[in-house]
Design a protein around this motif. Structure first.
Motif, mmCIF file in Angstrom:
data_model
loop_
_atom_site.group_PDB
_atom_site.id
_atom_site.type_symbol
_atom_site.label_atom_id
_atom_site.label_comp_id
_atom_site.label_asym_id
_atom_site.label_seq_id
_atom_site.Cartn_x
_atom_site.Cartn_y
_atom_site.Cartn_z
ATOM 1 N N ALA A 150 181.180 49.657 81.698
ATOM 2 C CA ALA A 150 181.005 50.959 81.065
ATOM 3 C C ALA A 150 182.267 51.263 80.269
ATOM 4 C CB ALA A 150 180.772 52.033 82.120
ATOM 5 N N GLN B 86 178.556 43.728 81.951
ATOM 6 C CA GLN B 86 178.785 44.668 80.855
ATOM 7 C C GLN B 86 179.442 45.906 81.428
ATOM 8 O OE1 GLN B 86 174.956 44.882 78.559
ATOM 9 N NE2 GLN B 86 176.323 45.493 76.885
ATOM 10 N N LYS C 225 184.571 53.760 77.515
ATOM 11 C CA LYS C 225 184.831 55.144 77.138
ATOM 12 C C LYS C 225 185.414 55.160 75.728
ATOM 13 C CE LYS C 225 185.914 56.269 81.950
ATOM 14 N NZ LYS C 225 186.950 56.777 82.889
#
Length: 635
Positions: free
Chosen positions: A184, A182, A186
């Motif tokens: 990260a 998974q 933005k």
């Protein structure tokens, strides 16, 4: 048996994830080897990474099995049909054996071909259906690939899932190891989404997500994810924006960078409109589409391949599902005409029309593959059956040939012309001839582009959940055909050219002082009288002989010769033409009787019969008695 799953193609393998079987969601990852026609259950490298996932132990025994076998139940040990090893036949075939899965086998062999063990690490996404699975590749390294799993219905809570998981398949082609993770992200993600669509635009290196539903309402907002930076952005668009919907289908044409949205469910009705997004300018259009529009539906698939969009199945009104195939040609901007080859004792090929089916789309959604967009919350027709693979076929007014196969059989065909009685009415767009037994009625299936083929898998109709496997070959190998006329046909078509023609003539008749040319072989073939004339040693049998025909009308003799060389009886209505016409037909009848031309004789009788009246009855009776006419002539 499964629906609302996802199937994505990369480097010889189809990656099948998630779905709903009528009882619960799944999170199993299965691979299908296109080359070897085998299913493979990846081995979990780190069991601790998945041990906490609900229901995972129920899948531990699911591994690869015998050649071409398909999973019947993604949570059980029974597979579907086992088609024969890889074949490219046009005729569709099927099988229905259900071998048990082996708990120890992790490779499958076809002759010398072996599917190597596939390893997977990382934590898989929770079980879901109605998600999307979109392949993003690296333009500079085609060995690198990632499958992005976005959203879906988890079966808990009021809203759909809003998470994103990535399956790294880059090393799967070489070392056969896969990795879940998974990343990260933005920016502002789309939020909960189910029955949405997600398409990769390679020129922008972004995945475009048309929102669909979130579990409470239908949406039409558009978001894009940069696959390099994992930054989300909301796409501000202009033009004719599609209305809110879910369970629609979508696809991107790589050459033009256009995103197509078709149909779906808006909470009140099924749709069959098409909207096109120019991804370079973020402009929506709703172009005029020629041809016959598909019926409104949801849960269908839309697959982009070589400048065309292939729409299959879906659910319409009255709780029915479709099994029809529609093809949108981008260059023509029209739905093509599709003809279906019916079943025959030899080929067993047929492709039926469409049916409709309707169902609300609130709880389940459709899943898609990179090239195929299927959204389907609707249960469709068909019956749960053992997994088979079928090949579909289809062809252009100019016909194009395509073909369907069940994994291991079927095709589509290429363009071929069909003439019209009126040249001004000729079709201006291609037509497709589809051969083979295609998939039955369904929605919530997947349709994945693999080179020139489209693989259709699973789905449901009503309470029947499916696991059959079909392949549509959009460019089947050319078939040898016989189109030229036979020697007999040529003879029949050209024989009349030699009627009363001196060329190649070997006999001449003198009738009322005029020459009539003939050919002994032709005349002998149809008349025993002529045969005897030419073979008994009389003067008539001599080469180049001129044969006098006394007591014979020139026009009647010509009519008889015309009949011999054309096979056409004279077309005369003696009831309208009077006594002179009756006399001409009587002359011809007498010649037919003399030269044993029984068919011509009967034709003359038929022509004369309406002419029988008070003025002609005595004359015709004398002719009848003289020629020994058939009994019917007297009636």
């Amino acid at each position: 048996t499964i629906k609302n799953h996802s199937v994505t193609f990369f480097k010889e393998y189809l990656y099948c994830f998630g779905g709903y079987d009528g009882c619960r969601n799944h999170k199993t990852l299965l691979l299908y080897s296109v080359r070897n026609q085998t299913w493979i259950q990846p081995k979990v490298l780190d069991e601790s990474s998945v041990s906490g996932q609900e229901g995972e132990s129920q899948h531990a025994g699911l591994v690869a099995s015998s050649v071409g076998s398909m999973p019947r139940d993604l949570d059980g040990s029974i597979l579907g049909s086992s088609p024969t090893p890889s074949s490219r036949t046009i005729t569709a075939t099927s099988s229905s054996s259900s071998p048990l899965l082996s708990a120890t086998t992790t490779t499958t062999t076809i002759g010398s071909r072996v599917d190597p063990e596939v390893l997977v690490i990382g934590t898989p996404p929770p079980g879901r259906n109605g998600h999307t699975a979109t392949l993003a590749t690296d333009p500079e390294d085609d060995e690198n690939g990632r499958i992005l799993i976005i959203g879906g219905w988890l079966g808990t809570g009021p809203l759909a899932a809003s998470d994103m998981h990535v399956l790294d398949v880059s090393s799967g082609h070489d070392r056969h190891s896969l990795r879940w993770y998974q990343p990260a992200v933005k920016g502002t993600p789309p939020g909960p989404c189910n029955m949405h669509s997600a398409d990769y635009v390679s020129s922008l290196r972004e995945v475009f997500v048309f929102r669909g539903g979130n579990g409470r309402e239908y949406l039409n907002d558009l978001h894009a994810l940069d696959v390099d930076t994992y930054v989300w952005r909301k796409v501000e668009t202009t033009g004719q924006i599609p209305q809110q919907r879910a369970n629609h289908s979508s696809a991107v044409l790589v050459d033009t960078g256009e995103l197509f949205i078709f149909g779906g469910w808006n909470g009140k009705e099924r749709l069959n409109d098409i909207h096109v997004l120019d991804t370079a300018t973020s402009t929506w259009t709703c172009p005029h589409i020629g041809g016959v529009l598909p019926h409104p539906r949801a849960g269908m698939t839309l697959t982009a391949l070589r400048g065309r969009l292939y729409l299959f199945g879906g659910s319409g009104t009255s709780s029915k599902c479709f099994q029809d195939l529609h093809i949108l040609d981008r260059e023509e901007m029209a739905w093509l005409d599709i003809a279906r080859k019916e079943k025959s004792p030899i080929s067993k090929t047929s492709y039926k029309g469409s049916n409709e089916s309707h169902q609300d789309a609130n709880n389940h959604s459709h899943n898609r593959s990179p090239g195929d967009r299927n959204i389907n919350d609707v249960d469709c027709s068909g019956s749960a059956s053992d997994l088979e693979a079928q090949r579909l076929t289809g062809k252009h007014q100019s016909y194009q040939r395509y073909s369907y196969n069940r994994v291991g059989a079927g095709n589509l065909r290429r363009d071929f012309p069909i003439s019209s009685p009126n040249p001004n009415d000729e079709a201006t767009v291609p037509s497709i001839l589809v051969e083979g037994d295609g998939p039955g009625r369904r929605a919530g299936h997947t349709a994945t582009a693999v080179n020139r083929n489209i693989f259709v898998f699973g789905g449901s109709c009503g309470s029947d959940y499916l696991n059959d496997f079909f392949v549509l070959d959009t460019d089947p190998l050319p078939q040898a055909t016989v189109s030229e006329p036979t020697s007999l046909q040529l003879f029949q078509n050209t024989l009349h050219q030699f009627y009363n023609n001196q060329e190649f003539s070997d006999v001449t008749f003198l009738v009322e002082g005029q020459k009539v040319y003939g050919h002994k072989m032709v005349l002998s073939a149809v008349s025993d009288c002529f045969r005897a004339m030419f073979t008994t040693g009389f003067r008539e049998s001599e080469a180049g002989a001129e044969i006098k025909m006394p007591n014979c009308s020139f026009h009647a003799f010509l009519a008889m010769m015309d009949y011999i060389y054309s096979g056409q009886s004279p077309q005369i209505d003696v009831s309208l033409m009077g006594g002179e016409a009756v006399g001409q037909i009587v002359d011809l009848l007498e010649l037919a009787d003399q030269f044993f031309l029984d068919h011509l004789k009967q034709s003359c009788e038929q022509i004369l019969q309406p002419a029988i009246n008070e003025e002609t009855v005595e004359y015709l009776l004398q002719i009848a008695q003289k020629q020994i006419l058939s009994t019917a002539f007297y009636l």
